[in-house]
Design a protein around this motif. Structure first.
Motif, PDB file in Angstrom:
ATOM      1  N   PRO A 281       0.828  -1.223   0.000  1.00 49.99           N
ATOM      2  CA  PRO A 281       0.000   0.000   0.000  1.00 49.99           C
ATOM      3  C   PRO A 281       0.857   1.266   0.000  1.00 49.99           C
ATOM      4  N   ALA A 282       0.332   2.314  -0.616  1.00 48.39           N
ATOM      5  CA  ALA A 282       1.089   3.556  -0.785  1.00 48.39           C
ATOM      6  C   ALA A 282       1.461   4.182   0.552  1.00 48.39           C
ATOM      7  N   ASP A 283       0.547   4.146   1.537  1.00 49.94           N
ATOM      8  CA  ASP A 283       0.864   4.757   2.815  1.00 49.94           C
ATOM      9  C   ASP A 283       1.961   3.996   3.554  1.00 49.94           C
ATOM     10  N   VAL A 284       2.002   2.677   3.367  1.00 49.87           N
ATOM     11  CA  VAL A 284       3.072   1.874   3.970  1.00 49.87           C
ATOM     12  C   VAL A 284       4.410   2.207   3.317  1.00 49.87           C
ATOM     13  N   LEU A 285       4.405   2.356   1.997  1.00 51.32           N
ATOM     14  CA  LEU A 285       5.639   2.717   1.295  1.00 51.32           C
ATOM     15  C   LEU A 285       6.167   4.071   1.763  1.00 51.32           C
ATOM     16  N   ARG A 286       5.270   5.004   2.002  1.00 49.93           N
ATOM     17  CA  ARG A 286       5.681   6.323   2.498  1.00 49.93           C
ATOM     18  C   ARG A 286       6.379   6.203   3.856  1.00 49.93           C
ATOM     19  N   ASN A 287       5.813   5.383   4.724  1.00 44.13           N
ATOM     20  CA  ASN A 287       6.428   5.200   6.036  1.00 44.13           C
ATOM     21  C   ASN A 287       7.799   4.534   5.925  1.00 44.13           C
ATOM     22  N   VAL A 288       7.898   3.529   5.067  1.00 43.98           N
ATOM     23  CA  VAL A 288       9.182   2.844   4.867  1.00 43.98           C
ATOM     24  C   VAL A 288      10.210   3.813   4.308  1.00 43.98           C
ATOM     25  N   GLU A 289       9.801   4.652   3.379  1.00 38.90           N
ATOM     26  CA  GLU A 289      10.716   5.638   2.799  1.00 38.90           C
ATOM     27  C   GLU A 289      11.254   6.591   3.860  1.00 38.90           C
ATOM     28  N   ALA A 290      10.369   7.124   4.687  1.00 35.46           N
ATOM     29  CA  ALA A 290      10.809   8.061   5.723  1.00 35.46           C
ATOM     30  C   ALA A 290      11.712   7.384   6.745  1.00 35.46           C
ATOM     31  N   ASP A 291      11.343   6.169   7.169  1.00 40.56           N
ATOM     32  CA  ASP A 291      12.172   5.450   8.143  1.00 40.56           C
ATOM     33  C   ASP A 291      13.548   5.143   7.571  1.00 40.56           C
ATOM     34  N   THR A 292      13.584   4.784   6.294  1.00 36.19           N
ATOM     35  CA  THR A 292      14.864   4.503   5.637  1.00 36.19           C
ATOM     36  C   THR A 292      15.740   5.737   5.608  1.00 36.19           C
ATOM     37  N   TYR A 293      15.150   6.882   5.273  1.00 41.82           N
ATOM     38  CA  TYR A 293      15.917   8.134   5.226  1.00 41.82           C
ATOM     39  C   TYR A 293      16.548   8.441   6.574  1.00 41.82           C
ATOM     40  N   TRP A 294      15.761   8.382   7.644  1.00 42.01           N
ATOM     41  CA  TRP A 294      16.278   8.781   8.947  1.00 42.01           C
ATOM     42  C   TRP A 294      17.323   7.802   9.474  1.00 42.01           C
ATOM     43  N   CYS A 295      17.117   6.516   9.260  1.00 45.33           N
ATOM     44  CA  CYS A 295      18.110   5.538   9.739  1.00 45.33           C
ATOM     45  C   CYS A 295      19.405   5.639   8.940  1.00 45.33           C
ATOM     46  N   MET A 296      19.290   5.851   7.615  1.00 44.86           N
ATOM     47  CA  MET A 296      20.501   6.046   6.822  1.00 44.86           C
ATOM     48  C   MET A 296      21.233   7.316   7.271  1.00 44.86           C
ATOM     49  N   SER A 297      20.483   8.355   7.587  1.00 44.20           N
ATOM     50  CA  SER A 297      21.099   9.595   8.057  1.00 44.20           C
ATOM     51  C   SER A 297      21.857   9.382   9.359  1.00 44.20           C
ATOM     52  N   ARG A 298      21.270   8.594  10.265  1.00 48.57           N
ATOM     53  CA  ARG A 298      21.949   8.304  11.520  1.00 48.57           C
ATOM     54  C   ARG A 298      23.250   7.542  11.279  1.00 48.57           C
ATOM     55  N   LEU A 299      23.215   6.633  10.350  1.00 50.39           N
ATOM     56  CA  LEU A 299      24.430   5.883  10.005  1.00 50.39           C
ATOM     57  C   LEU A 299      25.497   6.816   9.451  1.00 50.39           C
ATOM     58  N   LEU A 300      25.114   7.676   8.511  1.00 44.19           N
ATOM     59  CA  LEU A 300      26.076   8.564   7.864  1.00 44.19           C
ATOM     60  C   LEU A 300      26.599   9.637   8.804  1.00 44.19           C
ATOM     61  N   ASP A 301      25.843   9.972   9.843  1.00 44.06           N
ATOM     62  CA  ASP A 301      26.335  10.955  10.808  1.00 44.06           C
ATOM     63  C   ASP A 301      27.660  10.521  11.426  1.00 44.06           C
ATOM     64  N   GLY A 302      27.830   9.207  11.574  1.00 43.40           N
ATOM     65  CA  GLY A 302      29.054   8.712  12.196  1.00 43.40           C
ATOM     66  C   GLY A 302      30.214   8.523  11.243  1.00 43.40           C
ATOM     67  N   ILE A 303      29.959   8.574   9.932  1.00 40.84           N
ATOM     68  CA  ILE A 303      31.026   8.327   8.952  1.00 40.84           C
ATOM     69  C   ILE A 303      31.026   9.389   7.851  1.00 40.84           C
ATOM     70  N   GLN A 304      30.528  10.589   8.154  1.00 39.64           N
ATOM     71  CA  GLN A 304      30.384  11.591   7.105  1.00 39.64           C
ATOM     72  C   GLN A 304      31.728  12.027   6.533  1.00 39.64           C
ATOM     73  N   ASP A 305      32.817  11.925   7.321  1.00 42.97           N
ATOM     74  CA  ASP A 305      34.119  12.304   6.770  1.00 42.97           C
ATOM     75  C   ASP A 305      34.583  11.328   5.707  1.00 42.97           C
ATOM     76  N   ASN A 306      33.856  10.228   5.527  1.00 40.37           N
ATOM     77  CA  ASN A 306      34.144   9.340   4.398  1.00 40.37           C
ATOM     78  C   ASN A 306      33.755   9.987   3.072  1.00 40.37           C
ATOM     79  N   TYR A 307      32.901  11.001   3.123  1.00 36.27           N
ATOM     80  CA  TYR A 307      32.310  11.532   1.899  1.00 36.27           C
ATOM     81  C   TYR A 307      32.533  13.027   1.720  1.00 36.27           C
ATOM     82  N   THR A 308      33.269  13.667   2.604  1.00 35.96           N
ATOM     83  CA  THR A 308      33.631  15.061   2.389  1.00 35.96           C
ATOM     84  C   THR A 308      34.776  15.143   1.386  1.00 35.96           C
ATOM     85  N   PHE A 309      35.238  16.370   1.078  1.00 32.56           N
ATOM     86  CA  PHE A 309      36.241  16.569   0.029  1.00 32.56           C
ATOM     87  C   PHE A 309      37.467  15.695   0.275  1.00 32.56           C
TER      88      PHE A 309
END
Length: 414
Positions: A281-309
């Protein structure tokens, strides 16, 4: 393992071999180098005098980056390389002994293998422990980390990952409100920023994301139109909100494990790699999308210097790997140096996408069960109640390690 072969009279015989392992080598142009075998046989082979050509060593990361093709591509000529390896193995001048007519059949009666019933009982016991822990009003994150170290059962993996990543609070009563607030916040970002993807300042970022997603695996999942759009939104919003690094190739691979784990709650297929997301269902996909974004962001917060200049975080990790290999496996280290193979050339991708291209997705998810625990621990160190005594112990241990390693470069060398 049971081995069948033919004797001198052509009669089929078989033998039991207790310890025989066959390891595939992917992407290898030549068979693995055995110094004992090759060293003995190559001495008897006359060498044709040649003029040595020393490859030019790359002096900087920027030069390496500009002279290297896409380090994140899985490679379309893997099959060709495997064929070349097979041809070399079967060639007449191969230094390996010619293959005999041997057939392999797995032995199913290995006494060391757990029965399915015993394995199910163990999994059921672990699942009960997780459920009991998660059912409480306040989840003990320290105990959850301890349990997760050995792997997380599939039914409770989504909620466990959300807790271990710091996306959800330990207090059960606050979770529903947190989910609603964070999901609304994410789609507010989408509404505010996503229409700017074709603007002059952002179109290059969006174009690169659009190019990279079809390269991701598993293709059966990522090439579904709904999944492609979700990944594009997640990556673009993250890039816009993190201008210090922006979008860098490799970040796209880090979306997949979270999305797969969260979508598996809502699909009937056992193998979520080939799940038909259009049935969700579309509303379930929306929730999965948002949860994925925030969890990926939390992961990248700890390794962001892997992706800076110049990606200093990755360069530091590669140097640490080189130093570690030099200490614990000097033979391998010297072999790489002898052939002028730089660690950055093969280990860069390992660090860049956390082994997402090196192991199957199901193995990556299992690795991340443990990695999530490590990440949460490192981002939330239990130091709030420390005093002078704990700091003194920390400094004493730091001095001991410095004396054992930093001041002793030959510590592990023979």
């Amino acid at each position: 393992m049971r081995v069948f072969s033919t004797d001198g009279a052509g009669v089929l015989v078989h033998k039991e071999i207790a310890h025989l392992y066959i390891q595939h080598v992917y992407g290898a142009q030549h068979p693995p180098f055995d110094p004992l075998l090759h060293g003995t046989l190559l001495k008897a082979t006359p060498k044709v005098p040649t003029t040595p050509v020393k490859a030019k060593r790359v002096s900087t990361f920027q030069e390496f980056e500009s002279n290297t093709s896409d380090a994140w591509d899985a490679g379309e000529d893997d099959d060709e390389l495997l064929a070349m390896a097979a041809e070399r193995l079967n060639s007449e001048d191969s230094v390996l002994p010619p293959p005999s007519h041997v057939w392999f059949e797995p032995v199913t009666s290995d006494p060391g293998t757990l029965s399915s019933s015993a394995l199910s009982e163990r999994e059921a016991s672990r699942l009960d422990k997780f459920k009991q822990l998660l059912a409480g009003p306040n989840t003990d994150l320290e105990e959850l980390r301890r349990l997760s170290w050995s792997g997380i059962p599939k039914p409770v993996r989504p909620i466990t990952w959300k807790l271990l990543s710091g996306y959800l609070p330990a207090n059960a009563e606050r979770r529903a409100a947190t989910l609603q607030r964070k999901r609304e916040e994410y789609f507010a970002f989408v509404e505010h920023y996503y229409d700017s993807r074709n603007d002059e300042g952002h179109q290059d970022t969006y174009r690169q994301i659009h190019i990279d997603i079809p390269r991701m695996s598993p293709e059966a999942l990522t090439l579904q139109p709904a999944v492609t759009e979700i990944f594009e939104r997640i990556l673009f919003i993250w890039a816009i909100r993190h201008p210090a690094s922006g979008y860098v190739q490799g970040i796209n691979d880090l979306v997949t494990p979270f999305f797969v784990v969260f979508i598996c709650e809502h699909t009937e297929e056992e193998d979520v790699d080939i799940a038909d997301v259009s049935r969700v269902p579309a509303d379930v996909l929306r929730n999965v999308e948002a949860d994925t974004y925030w969890c990926m962001s939390r992961l990248l917060d700890g390794i962001q210097d892997n992706y800076t200049f110049a990606q200093p975080g990755i360069q530091m990790k590669v140097r640490m790997l080189e130093e570690l290999v030099g200490r614990i496996d000097e033979q391998v280290h010297q072999h790489l140096e002898q052939h002028e193979v730089r660690y950055l050339q093969f280990a860069f991708r390992w660090m860049n996408n956390l082994l997402m291209r090196e192991v199957p997705l199901r193995c990556t998810i299992r690795l991340w069960d443990t990695y999530q625990e490590l990440l949460l621990f490192l981002q939330n160190l239990p130091t709030a109640r420390w005093g002078d005594e704990e700091v003194s112990l920390l400094l004493a241990e730091a001095y001991r390690l410095k004396f054992a390693f930093a001041d002793a470069p030959n510590h592990y060398k023979k």
